[in-house]
Motif scaffolding. Structure first.
Motif, PDB file in Angstrom:
ATOM      1  N   PHE A  42      20.507  30.781  -2.839  1.00  0.00           N
ATOM      2  CA  PHE A  42      20.287  30.840  -1.390  1.00  0.00           C
ATOM      3  C   PHE A  42      20.694  32.198  -0.824  1.00  0.00           C
ATOM      4  N   MET A  43      21.827  32.720  -1.282  1.00  0.00           N
ATOM      5  CA  MET A  43      22.285  34.022  -0.804  1.00  0.00           C
ATOM      6  C   MET A  43      21.311  35.129  -1.194  1.00  0.00           C
ATOM      7  N   LEU A  44      20.784  35.061  -2.405  1.00  0.00           N
ATOM      8  CA  LEU A  44      19.846  36.074  -2.877  1.00  0.00           C
ATOM      9  C   LEU A  44      18.521  35.994  -2.102  1.00  0.00           C
ATOM     10  N   ILE A  45      18.004  34.806  -1.901  1.00  0.00           N
ATOM     11  CA  ILE A  45      16.747  34.655  -1.159  1.00  0.00           C
ATOM     12  C   ILE A  45      16.922  35.122   0.284  1.00  0.00           C
ATOM     13  N   GLY A  46      18.040  34.773   0.897  1.00  0.00           N
ATOM     14  CA  GLY A  46      18.310  35.225   2.261  1.00  0.00           C
ATOM     15  C   GLY A  46      18.441  36.729   2.351  1.00  0.00           C
ATOM     16  N   PHE A  47      19.114  37.315   1.359  1.00  0.00           N
ATOM     17  CA  PHE A  47      19.251  38.770   1.327  1.00  0.00           C
ATOM     18  C   PHE A  47      17.899  39.445   1.163  1.00  0.00           C
ATOM     19  N   LEU A  48      17.046  38.883   0.309  1.00  0.00           N
ATOM     20  CA  LEU A  48      15.715  39.459   0.104  1.00  0.00           C
ATOM     21  C   LEU A  48      14.861  39.359   1.375  1.00  0.00           C
ATOM     22  N   ALA A  49      14.991  38.260   2.121  1.00  0.00           N
ATOM     23  CA  ALA A  49      14.260  38.139   3.383  1.00  0.00           C
ATOM     24  C   ALA A  49      14.742  39.187   4.384  1.00  0.00           C
ATOM     25  N   THR A  50      16.047  39.403   4.434  1.00  0.00           N
ATOM     26  CA  THR A  50      16.593  40.414   5.332  1.00  0.00           C
ATOM     27  C   THR A  50      16.170  41.814   4.889  1.00  0.00           C
ATOM     28  N   LEU A  51      16.151  42.049   3.603  1.00  0.00           N
ATOM     29  CA  LEU A  51      15.700  43.334   3.070  1.00  0.00           C
ATOM     30  C   LEU A  51      14.210  43.546   3.348  1.00  0.00           C
ATOM     31  N   ALA A  52      13.423  42.471   3.243  1.00  0.00           N
ATOM     32  CA  ALA A  52      11.995  42.564   3.542  1.00  0.00           C
ATOM     33  C   ALA A  52      11.773  42.930   5.008  1.00  0.00           C
ATOM     34  N   SER A  53      12.623  42.436   5.888  1.00  0.00           N
ATOM     35  CA  SER A  53      12.485  42.786   7.308  1.00  0.00           C
ATOM     36  C   SER A  53      12.715  44.275   7.522  1.00  0.00           C
ATOM     37  N   ALA A  54      13.643  44.848   6.772  1.00  0.00           N
ATOM     38  CA  ALA A  54      13.853  46.299   6.875  1.00  0.00           C
ATOM     39  C   ALA A  54      12.616  47.050   6.419  1.00  0.00           C
ATOM     40  N   GLY A  55      11.972  46.551   5.370  1.00  0.00           N
ATOM     41  CA  GLY A  55      10.735  47.166   4.903  1.00  0.00           C
ATOM     42  C   GLY A  55       9.615  47.062   5.926  1.00  0.00           C
ATOM     43  N   VAL A  56       9.511  45.904   6.588  1.00  0.00           N
ATOM     44  CA  VAL A  56       8.481  45.719   7.609  1.00  0.00           C
ATOM     45  C   VAL A  56       8.759  46.629   8.803  1.00  0.00           C
ATOM     46  N   TYR A  57      10.028  46.740   9.202  1.00  0.00           N
ATOM     47  CA  TYR A  57      10.378  47.645  10.304  1.00  0.00           C
ATOM     48  C   TYR A  57      10.025  49.093   9.950  1.00  0.00           C
ATOM     49  N   PHE A  58      10.307  49.503   8.720  1.00  0.00           N
ATOM     50  CA  PHE A  58       9.967  50.860   8.292  1.00  0.00           C
ATOM     51  C   PHE A  58       8.457  51.060   8.325  1.00  0.00           C
ATOM     52  N   TRP A  59       7.707  50.075   7.801  1.00  0.00           N
ATOM     53  CA  TRP A  59       6.247  50.152   7.746  1.00  0.00           C
ATOM     54  C   TRP A  59       5.646  50.256   9.144  1.00  0.00           C
ATOM     55  N   ILE A  60       6.084  49.411  10.076  1.00  0.00           N
ATOM     56  CA  ILE A  60       5.504  49.458  11.424  1.00  0.00           C
ATOM     57  C   ILE A  60       5.959  50.720  12.147  1.00  0.00           C
ATOM     58  N   GLY A  61       7.122  51.232  11.804  1.00  0.00           N
ATOM     59  CA  GLY A  61       7.557  52.502  12.387  1.00  0.00           C
ATOM     60  C   GLY A  61       6.668  53.649  11.965  1.00  0.00           C
ATOM     61  N   MET A  62       6.266  53.639  10.698  1.00  0.00           N
ATOM     62  CA  MET A  62       5.369  54.687  10.208  1.00  0.00           C
ATOM     63  C   MET A  62       3.980  54.551  10.834  1.00  0.00           C
ATOM     64  N   ILE A  63       3.516  53.326  10.984  1.00  0.00           N
ATOM     65  CA  ILE A  63       2.215  53.105  11.629  1.00  0.00           C
ATOM     66  C   ILE A  63       2.283  53.510  13.099  1.00  0.00           C
ATOM     67  N   SER A  64       3.391  53.202  13.739  1.00  0.00           N
ATOM     68  CA  SER A  64       3.554  53.491  15.160  1.00  0.00           C
ATOM     69  C   SER A  64       3.535  54.986  15.458  1.00  0.00           C
ATOM     70  N   THR A  65       3.999  55.794  14.512  1.00  0.00           N
ATOM     71  CA  THR A  65       3.990  57.231  14.757  1.00  0.00           C
ATOM     72  C   THR A  65       2.572  57.797  14.759  1.00  0.00           C
ATOM     73  N   ASN A  66       1.645  57.120  14.069  1.00  0.00           N
ATOM     74  CA  ASN A  66       0.260  57.576  14.008  1.00  0.00           C
ATOM     75  C   ASN A  66      -0.645  56.895  15.036  1.00  0.00           C
ATOM     76  N   ALA A  67      -0.116  55.959  15.801  1.00  0.00           N
ATOM     77  CA  ALA A  67      -0.932  55.238  16.779  1.00  0.00           C
ATOM     78  C   ALA A  67      -1.301  56.154  17.942  1.00  0.00           C
ATOM     79  N   VAL A  68      -2.447  55.884  18.533  1.00  0.00           N
ATOM     80  CA  VAL A  68      -2.930  56.671  19.667  1.00  0.00           C
ATOM     81  C   VAL A  68      -2.185  56.226  20.926  1.00  0.00           C
ATOM     82  N   GLN A  69      -1.637  57.195  21.648  1.00  0.00           N
ATOM     83  CA  GLN A  69      -0.940  56.884  22.888  1.00  0.00           C
ATOM     84  C   GLN A  69      -1.909  57.023  24.062  1.00  0.00           C
ATOM     85  N   VAL A  70      -1.956  55.994  24.902  1.00  0.00           N
ATOM     86  CA  VAL A  70      -2.810  56.009  26.086  1.00  0.00           C
ATOM     87  C   VAL A  70      -1.991  55.527  27.278  1.00  0.00           C
TER      88      VAL A  70
END
Length: 122
Positions: A42-70
């Motif tokens: 349970f601790m390992l699965i929970g840690f992996l979910a939390t780690l995956a959230s960091a990856g998703v935050y990094f990914w959307i941050g990289m996408i957000s820098t290339n998004a068109v601002q209007v």
């Protein structure tokens, strides 16, 4: 009336939910203190979910820098648009950068190429 939200906000909400889900899974592991393997799992699965959230935050941050601002015509705030059709990050007003979509009713399917090809055939 359907409420639309921006794609960036949807992905950020998903990442935040991964953090809370991971913490809840780790907390559930405490109830299995007498079973070391189960608690560790349970601790390992929970840690992996939390780690995956960091990856998703990094990914959307990289996408957000290339998004068109209007500037949103409804609220006047600067917002980011991903794809052909998106919503304002502040007021959820539907926005588009594609001239062919102006005046049409907002639909998130406009971002997929398959839906656009079907619409062009009609």
């Amino acid at each position: 009336m359907i409420k639309y939200t921006s794609k960036i906000n949807k992905i950020r909400t998903f990442a935040l939910s991964l953090v809370f889900i991971g913490i809840i899974i780790m907390y559930a592991g405490i109830f299995f203190r007498s079973h070391f393997i189960l608690m560790s799992l349970f601790m390992l699965i929970g840690f992996l979910a939390t780690l995956a959230s960091a990856g998703v935050y990094f990914w959307i941050g990289m996408i957000s820098t290339n998004a068109v601002q209007v500037v949103c015509p409804h609220c006047g705030k600067v917002t980011k648009v991903l794809g052909r059709a998106d919503a304002c990050m502040s007021c959820n007003q539907p926005l588009t950068l594609d001239k062919d979509l102006e005046g049409l009713e907002f639909d998130e399917k406009y971002n997929s190429r398959r839906a656009m090809k079907r619409a062009a055939k009609k």
